[in-house]
Design a protein around this motif. Structure first.
Motif, short mmCIF file in Angstrom:
data_model
loop_
_atom_site.label_atom_id
_atom_site.label_comp_id
_atom_site.label_asym_id
_atom_site.label_seq_id
_atom_site.Cartn_x
_atom_site.Cartn_y
_atom_site.Cartn_z
N SER A 9 0.98 -1.19 -0.07
CA SER A 9 -0.09 -0.02 0.00
C SER A 9 0.82 1.18 -0.10
CB SER A 9 -0.92 0.15 1.23
OG SER A 9 -0.21 -0.01 2.56
N ARG A 10 2.09 1.21 -0.33
CA ARG A 10 2.96 2.28 0.01
C ARG A 10 2.39 3.57 -1.39
NH1 ARG A 10 8.63 0.26 -1.41
NH2 ARG A 10 7.57 -1.38 -2.49
N LEU A 11 2.27 3.30 -2.22
CA LEU A 11 2.01 3.91 -3.40
C LEU A 11 0.61 4.71 -2.90
CD1 LEU A 11 1.86 5.57 -6.09
CD2 LEU A 11 0.82 3.67 -7.25
N THR A 53 10.49 5.90 3.25
CA THR A 53 9.65 5.96 2.11
C THR A 53 9.63 7.11 1.52
OG1 THR A 53 7.98 4.32 3.03
CG2 THR A 53 7.30 5.39 1.10
N MET A 54 9.56 8.33 2.47
CA MET A 54 9.64 9.67 1.80
C MET A 54 11.07 10.16 1.21
SD MET A 54 6.71 11.21 2.65
CE MET A 54 7.04 12.90 2.61
N ALA A 55 11.88 9.41 1.62
CA ALA A 55 13.44 9.53 1.03
C ALA A 55 13.37 9.40 -0.49
CB ALA A 55 14.35 8.70 1.62
N GLY A 56 12.86 8.54 -0.94
CA GLY A 56 12.70 8.46 -2.42
C GLY A 56 11.92 9.69 -3.12
N GLY A 100 12.79 15.07 -5.95
CA GLY A 100 12.58 16.22 -5.87
C GLY A 100 11.11 16.67 -5.80
N TYR A 101 10.36 15.73 -5.14
CA TYR A 101 8.87 16.06 -4.93
C TYR A 101 8.69 16.65 -3.39
CZ TYR A 101 8.55 13.29 -9.01
OH TYR A 101 8.65 12.57 -10.26
N VAL A 102 9.53 16.31 -2.63
CA VAL A 102 9.48 17.05 -1.18
C VAL A 102 10.94 17.35 -0.61
CG1 VAL A 102 7.52 15.57 -0.68
CG2 VAL A 102 9.68 14.69 -0.09
N TYR A 162 4.90 6.25 -8.04
CA TYR A 162 5.26 4.93 -8.13
C TYR A 162 6.94 4.66 -8.23
CZ TYR A 162 5.79 0.22 -10.26
OH TYR A 162 6.06 -0.76 -10.68
N ARG A 163 7.52 5.33 -9.22
CA ARG A 163 8.81 5.44 -9.35
C ARG A 163 9.72 5.76 -8.04
NH1 ARG A 163 8.60 7.13 -15.56
NH2 ARG A 163 8.40 5.14 -16.48
N ALA A 164 9.29 6.67 -7.51
CA ALA A 164 9.99 7.22 -6.45
C ALA A 164 10.16 6.33 -5.14
CB ALA A 164 9.52 8.75 -5.89
#
Length: 151
Positions: A5-7, A43-46, A51-53, A78-80
């Protein structure tokens, strides 16, 4: 097999982040997702690397959205997050010499490639602002007391 459920969870987080003026700490996000702050940071690291956050440490720090939702697609997220498996089904490899298994695996593999290409195309066509707008439209149709999301 358990769903990944990460996405869905990261889409949820990014849309919330867009609605709030302040940064969101890993603890705040973890409470919203009912998980551990370490999982949030990992998870947020990706998303940060793409460059989204961005993240800031220390008092008053946290995660902030860097790009507008209109510039982020489902495929981007999804890719991140590392491109997790899209499907739980796949070929068998119990009897690799079996001609029936080989034929089944070829047919299944072709179908899965087509399905994956179609799904990735669809993910690339949806931006997060579209999801946020859909949420806003549905929210305005509800009584104020019926919306609940811990954020």
């Amino acid at each position: 097999m358990r769903n990944d459920s990460r996405l869905s969870r990261m889409l949820h987080v990014l849309i919330h982040m867009d609605k709030h003026q302040h940064s969101a700490t890993s603890d705040m996000i973890a409470k919203m997702l009912n998980t551990n702050p370490v999982v949030v940071r990992r998870t947020m690291a990706g998303l940060r690397e793409q460059g989204y956050v961005r993240s800031e440490k220390g008092h008053g720090g946290g995660w902030t959205l860097v790009r507008p939702l209109s510039e982020i697609t489902l495929l981007d997220v999804y890719r991140a997050i590392g491109e997790p498996h899209l499907f739980a089904i796949g070929p068998a490899d119990d009897q690799p010499q079996c001609r029936v298994e080989q034929a089944v695996n070829v047919a299944l593999g072709d179908a899965m490639k087509e399905a994956q290409a179609l799904l990735l195309q669809r993910l690339d066509s949806v931006t997060l602002d579209k999801i946020a707008a859909d949420f806003e439209a549905k929210l305005t149709a509800l009584p104020a007391t019926s919306y609940s999301c811990a954020s």
